[in-house]
Structure formats: C-alpha cells, structure tokens
Design an enzyme around this catalytic site. Structure first.
Site, PDB file in Angstrom:
ATOM      1  N   GLU A 204     -52.254 -36.109  63.826  1.00  0.00           N
ATOM      2  CA  GLU A 204     -53.075 -36.355  62.280  1.00  0.00           C
ATOM      3  C   GLU A 204     -51.999 -38.063  61.886  1.00  0.00           C
ATOM      4  OE1 GLU A 204     -54.303 -34.410  58.970  1.00  0.00           O
ATOM      5  OE2 GLU A 204     -51.598 -34.113  58.870  1.00  0.00           O
TER       6      GLU A 204
ATOM      7  N   TRP B   2     -66.485 -43.526  52.637  1.00  0.00           N
ATOM      8  CA  TRP B   2     -66.090 -42.744  54.269  1.00  0.00           C
ATOM      9  C   TRP B   2     -67.687 -42.242  54.572  1.00  0.00           C
ATOM     10  CZ3 TRP B   2     -66.476 -38.157  57.100  1.00  0.00           C
ATOM     11  CH2 TRP B   2     -65.595 -37.487  57.548  1.00  0.00           C
TER      12      TRP B   2
ATOM     13  N   ASN C 277     -71.434 -41.126  46.348  1.00  0.00           N
ATOM     14  CA  ASN C 277     -70.228 -40.103  47.084  1.00  0.00           C
ATOM     15  C   ASN C 277     -70.275 -38.787  46.991  1.00  0.00           C
ATOM     16  OD1 ASN C 277     -68.187 -37.649  47.965  1.00  0.00           O
ATOM     17  ND2 ASN C 277     -66.858 -37.847  46.065  1.00  0.00           N
TER      18      ASN C 277
HETATM   19  C1  G6P Z   1     -58.438 -32.431  54.831  1.00  0.00           C
HETATM   20  C2  G6P Z   1     -56.401 -33.326  54.650  1.00  0.00           C
HETATM   21  C3  G6P Z   1     -55.354 -32.084  54.719  1.00  0.00           C
HETATM   22  C4  G6P Z   1     -55.906 -30.744  54.032  1.00  0.00           C
HETATM   23  C5  G6P Z   1     -57.415 -30.313  54.380  1.00  0.00           C
HETATM   24  C6  G6P Z   1     -58.089 -29.297  53.336  1.00  0.00           C
HETATM   25  O1  G6P Z   1     -58.586 -32.856  56.192  1.00  0.00           O
HETATM   26  O2  G6P Z   1     -56.160 -34.673  55.555  1.00  0.00           O
HETATM   27  O3  G6P Z   1     -54.434 -32.593  54.560  1.00  0.00           O
HETATM   28  O4  G6P Z   1     -55.246 -29.595  54.741  1.00  0.00           O
HETATM   29  O5  G6P Z   1     -58.392 -31.402  54.108  1.00  0.00           O
HETATM   30  O6  G6P Z   1     -57.710 -30.020  51.855  1.00  0.00           O
HETATM   31  P1  G6P Z   1     -57.491 -28.883  50.428  1.00  0.00           P
HETATM   32  O7  G6P Z   1     -57.818 -29.704  49.363  1.00  0.00           O
HETATM   33  O8  G6P Z   1     -58.863 -28.309  50.973  1.00  0.00           O
HETATM   34  O9  G6P Z   1     -56.385 -28.045  50.992  1.00  0.00           O
END
Ligand code: G6P
Length: 612
Positions: free
Chosen positions: A492, A74, A99
């Site tokens: 999204e 990514w 990573n």
């Molecule tokens: C990314 C994902 C979201 C998620 C956010 C926080 O943006 O695409 O779907 O809500 O991260 O992730 P976490 O694992 O901390 O809930």
C-alpha cells in the site's frame, strides 16, 4: 475519504477552512475546494492538486468570507477533475459539499433535467445542490426562502449514505448540514460554529462538539445551532468538551505520520492497557459476563488491516479460549448467504468505526438474528461503537497515516484480552496463567521499545527492497496473519507487489516465483513451528531466493549466503505477533521513503472508507 468543513463566523474563515482540510488530508483525497459568500455572491476555488495548492490559490485571489464550506474529494462518481471537485453550485445561489453516495441520483438527475437543470459534473452530488436550489428558490416550493426547511425536505428524497454542508448566497451567516451514514460533527467556538467530518479538523479552534445522530439536519448561525432529528422534530443534542488533540496533527521530529505512529506504539499500548488490574468480561461493557457465558462461537467482521487483526485473534480464541471462531471480510459477509447462529458473538473490528462495509456487515448480522455484538474500535463516538451491545475502545490516539500501524497493535492487545476474558468465563484460565498474561501485557511497551531500536538495520535492508518490484512474505500459525499484514503494508505505501503465504503452502504455488530477484521476508519467531519454517527457508534458498528473516534472539538461524537475519530481542509467546509486526511496518515505511512515494497518503487509497 471525503472530508467536509463548513463555518459561520465574524472573521474571514478561509484560513480556518483550509487548515481544516489540511487536517482531513489523512482521510485520503484526490481534489479539493472551498466556497464562501462575499458581497451576496458565491466565490469558489478548486484544484486537483493538494490542499497546499488550494491555499496558494485562495491567497493569490484574495478569497475571503465569513461563511463558507470546504471539501476534500475522493472520487467515486466521475474522475478526479476540477469540474467534479466540490463545492458544487446551483444557480450561483447554492454551494454544497458532500461525502458519501446518493444511490438514487440517476432518476433524480432525469427529473431535474426535465425541469431545465443542467449538469456540469459527473458527480451524484450536483443532484443534491440542484434539488436544494429548487426547494429554496422555486415560487411553488413550500420551503422557498428557508434553507433549513429546504434541506430537510430534500434529504427525505435521498437514498444512500451521506453527509452534506450547504449555504445560500443570499443568507450569509447560515450553514446547513445533514448526516445519514457518513460522519459529521458540529463544533462550537467563540462567535463561530463549524461543521466537520471529525473534531480534529477544528481542534484548538472549537472544542465543544456535538455528535450528530443518523438522520439529523442542523442549522448553524451566529445565534446558535438548531437540530431536527430523522422524524423532523426539533431536538437538543449535548455539546461535549473534547480535549484539543491538535497535537496529534503535528509531526514533531518525524518525517511522516506513519513513522510517528509506528514509534507511538509503546505509548498507545500503554494507554490501551492502563488501569487493567485483572481480566474480566466487564472490560467489554456491563452485561458482558452474561453474554460471554451464553455464546458458543465468535464471528469476526472487518476490513483491511483490521481484518488481519481478526485473523490473528482466531488463533488465540481457538487455542486459548477453545471457542470456534470465523473471520470474514466484511464486504463479502454482507452479500453472502450465511447460516446465522444467535449464540455467536459478532465482533466488528475497526480503527475508525465508520468503515461502510464493516458497518453494513454489522447491521446485516443483526438483521439475520445475531443478537450479541461487540466493537473493538479506536473512536469512542463512532457509529459502530454506538450500535453494538458491547465494546472495547483502543486508545491508540488519532491515526493519520493511511497505512494503519498503532491501531493494529492496540487491536491485537484488545483481542488478546477478549480471548483471556472468554477463557476465564469458560473456566480455562488459571490464576497463574492470568497473572502471567497480565505481566506480559504490561511489559509490552518496554518490549516494543526494544524492537523499535532495530530501525537502523531495517533501513539497511530497505535500500535493497526499494529496487524490487515483487516480494514474498512467509509466516506460519499465529504469524501467518502478520506476514499478510507485512505484505499489505509494503504494497500500500511502496507500490511493490507483495504477497503473503503460510510457509507450508510454498510448494503449492509460490515457489515457482522464487528466483534471485525475489526477496522472501520470513517471520520466524521461536515457536513450535520454527523447525518446519527452517525447512521452508531451505526450500527457498535451494532455488536461489534471497531471504530476509526476522527471528527471535534465541533462534538458531544464522546469516549466511543469501540469508540475512535481524533478531528481535526476545521471544514473547502468545503476544509475539504484536512485536513481529513492527519490523514489517518499518521495512514498508523505509522502503517507501527510499522510493519517494507519498507515504501518508498513498495513491488511490483512503483512510476511512465511508463508501462501499
Ligand atoms: C482503509 C485503510 C486501512 C484500514 C481499512 C479498515 O482501507 O486504508 O488502513 O485498515 O480501511 O479501516 P477501519 O477504520 O475499519 O479499521
């Protein structure tokens, strides 16, 4: 974000590495690659396309080997391009995947250029490959010929967060890994061993898992695993048998993981609530009763969908437990000057438990003197769970779709129980109220089934939505964060621009956008604010706006010209947000399907955001 798989084996490991990448696709990526040792040479394949394309390439070229590393990237440093895709090589000897972010890569690159290293990519990763090459091959190097020692020496020079996996072409049967701030596990199989970003990558192939600690460097050979800790001392780390959850990467009868995960919510809620007979602080860990009795406020830190679950919890915590609550986006909190309060309970909410900003916000809060910390998290082995004083594990199961669904509703259930536990400690929860709340919680899975049955009506709406480029979401009170979450889901995955407003703010700006072309989704539960909301609906209608209302069965809002209503089976009191978010998830999902987007892997987004 980036996914890593590495392997040493006695069989051709390429198909296993590719399958591992496929299972890590959910983390989000824009290019991928694999490298193996064959006949004392490094062979590599990379692509800016999908893992399926990489697989086709490896099959066409006959790529095979017993030792290898593979990666989904990514992009952070350097655009998504084959030349920036991992594995990166140095001197045709070292192959490395990475990573995370190496923060001091610029001075290191200058240093390496000065001694003759050239750079093919714009990545920070290539610096690490060259440093290891230098440590491993230079005649003057103290670690020459010893890959494990070379990696240990090089990691001392790296700043930032990273996980790496590396091999040297002249040492087949050996892969070395390191982790600091980014996830990496060791998985042990029969006559083979793996490194991976998570256990899911090799579930079913290797089920004895070693969770590496921060700063660990590990060497895998066919003879076993050697680990050195952050101080370079040899350490033993326990191998735990993890149930093969390969089933969670199977789609079953569903078109996408997001759809599967939306429909798994009754099961996920049931599992999360299983065995809870009464509300007690101990649900959050031993010592919680004492902590809860001593706190005077709550500070919630999270990102994305998890942030919206925190926003919903604020309404519960202040109205039911009467405790002042602040909710902050983690990436803002970590850099803002705040007034620390050691009597606040810091709650981090995270599906993955590895989101870099939330993790950094937690550490920042602690550095400021906050002593009481609690994680609401879906991954038991995550760094966040390990670093907090208290915790509640949601049991949503692995969530693959980038857009979070079942993690959100299980977080809400956990936060509602936190509210009740705090209310109880503060003498604000009567026995009757507790019994009623528990009955409602237990009935949630059944209530969710009723909401999921609305799917056909929502599909009919989504066909109209798919033609739109903008949408407005309205909610009030406890359901304002649900409107925010609904708008986030839609943008999204369908790429429709969507905004959410507390309906009372309509006249202070967004009403200017309302025309016939603007669908206005309204979350309209039968609560104390319903009459106010009905006035807001009329304000939209008077300007020609088209309303799509999710109402409760006993709400007197009728479908009429310009107003369409879908009724949820029942009003669910305090827990209503858990039901009302589900039709919004389905609306986003089916709209995205109608627009033909990549629902589970929306462009530019990642599941676990492990970099800042
Ligand atoms: C990314 C994902 C979201 C998620 C956010 C926080 O943006 O695409 O779907 O809500 O991260 O992730 P976490 O694992 O901390 O809930």
């Amino acid at each position: 974000m980036c996914g890593i798989v590495g392997a040493v084996s006695t069989r051709n490991i390429v198909p296993v590495l590719i399958e591992g990448l496929r299972r890590l696709e959910y983390r989000g990526y824009d290019s991928c690659g694999v490298a193996v040792v064959r006949d004392d040479a490094v062979e590599r394949a990379r692509t800016v396309s999908r893992v399926a394309d990489l697989e086709a390439q490896t099959q066409a070229s006959g790529l095979s080997g017993f030792t290898g590393v593979a990666h989904t990237r990514w992009a952070t440093h350097g655009k998504p391009d084959t030349v920036n895709a991992h594995p990166h090589l140095s001197g045709e000897t070292i192959a490395l995947v990475h990573n995370g972010i190496i923060e001091n890569y610029e001075p290191l690159r200058e240093e390496l250029r000065a001694v003759g290293y050239g750079f093919e990519s714009q990545t920070d990763t290539e610096v690490v490959a060259h440093l290891i090459h230098q440590a491993y091959t230079y005649p003057s190097s103290a670690t020459r010929g010893d890959l494990f020692a070379s990696v240990r020496a090089v990691t001392k020079r790296l700043h930032g967060a990273y996980a790496i996996a590396v091999f040297a072409k002249d040492q087949p049967g050996r892969v070395v890994g390191a982790r600091a701030g980014s996830p990496l596990v060791v998985a042990l199989g029969e006559n083979e061993a793996f490194l991976a970003s998570d256990a899911l990558a090799v579930a079913g192939t290797a089920n004895r898992i070693i969770y590496l600690e921060e700063g660990d460097v590990v060497e895998l050979t066919l003879d076993g695993v050697t680990i050195h800790d952050v101080d370079d001392h040899p350490v033993e780390r326990e191998a735990r048998v993890v149930e093969a959850h390969a089933a969670s990467v199977e789609l079953g009868p569903y078109r996408h993981f997001m759809q599967k995960e939306i429909f798994e919510q009754p099961r996920a809620l049931g599992d999360t609530l299983e065995g809870i007979e009464s509300i007690s602080p101990e649900l959050f860990g031993s010592g919680a009763a004492e902590v809860f009795a001593g706190i005077d406020s709550v500070l919630i830190l999270a990102c994305g969908t998890s942030y919206y679950s925190g926003c919903t919890a604020k309404y519960w915590l202040e109205s039911i437990a009467r405790i002042p609550t602040q909710v902050e986006v983690a990436s803002e909190y970590r850099y803002r000057e705040t007034v620390p309060n050691p009597r606040a309970l810091v709650v981090v909410i995270s599906q993955s438990g590895e989101t870099a900003d939330t993790m950094a916000a937690l550490r920042h809060a602690r550095a400021l003197g906050h002593v009481h910390t609690l994680a609401v998290c879906n991954v038991a082995t995550s760094a966040m769970v390990r670093e907090t004083e208290l915790r509640f594990l949601t049991r949503a199961g692995t969530e693959i779709g980038v857009a979070s669904t079942k993690a959100f509703t299980t977080q809400l259930a956990a936060l509602y129980m936190l509210t009740l536990a705090l209310a109880k400690v503060r003498g604000l929860l009567t026995e009757d109220a507790e019994a009623k709340a528990l009955t409602n919680l237990r009935h949630l899975p059944a209530a969710l089934h009723g909401v999921l049955a609305l799917e056909p009506q929502i599909i009919a709406w989504s066909e109209d939505f798919a033609r739109r480029e903008n949408a407005l979401f309205l909610g009030r009170g406890l359901h304002y964060p649900i409107a925010l979450e609904g708008a986030l889901k839609l943008k999204e995955i369908s790429y429709i621009h969507a905004e959410a407003y507390p309906a009372g703010e309509l006249k202070h700006g967004p009403l200017a956008l309302v025309t016939e072309a603007m669908p206005v989704v309204t979350v309209a539960p039968n609560d104390a604010l319903l009459e106010k909301l009905k006035s807001n609906i009329q304000e939209v209608r008077a300007r020609g706006g088209r309303l799509y209302v999710f109402a409760d069965s006993d709400t007197q809002i009728q479908s009429s010209d310009g107003i369409q209503v879908i009724r949820l089976p029942e009003h669910y009191g305090d827990l209503s947000p858990i039901l009302h978010v589900v039709p919004l998830q389905l609306l986003a999902y089916h709209t995205a399907c109608a627009r033909g987007t990549d629902v589970d892997k929306p462009r530019n987004l990642a599941k676990s955001v492990t970099v800042e």
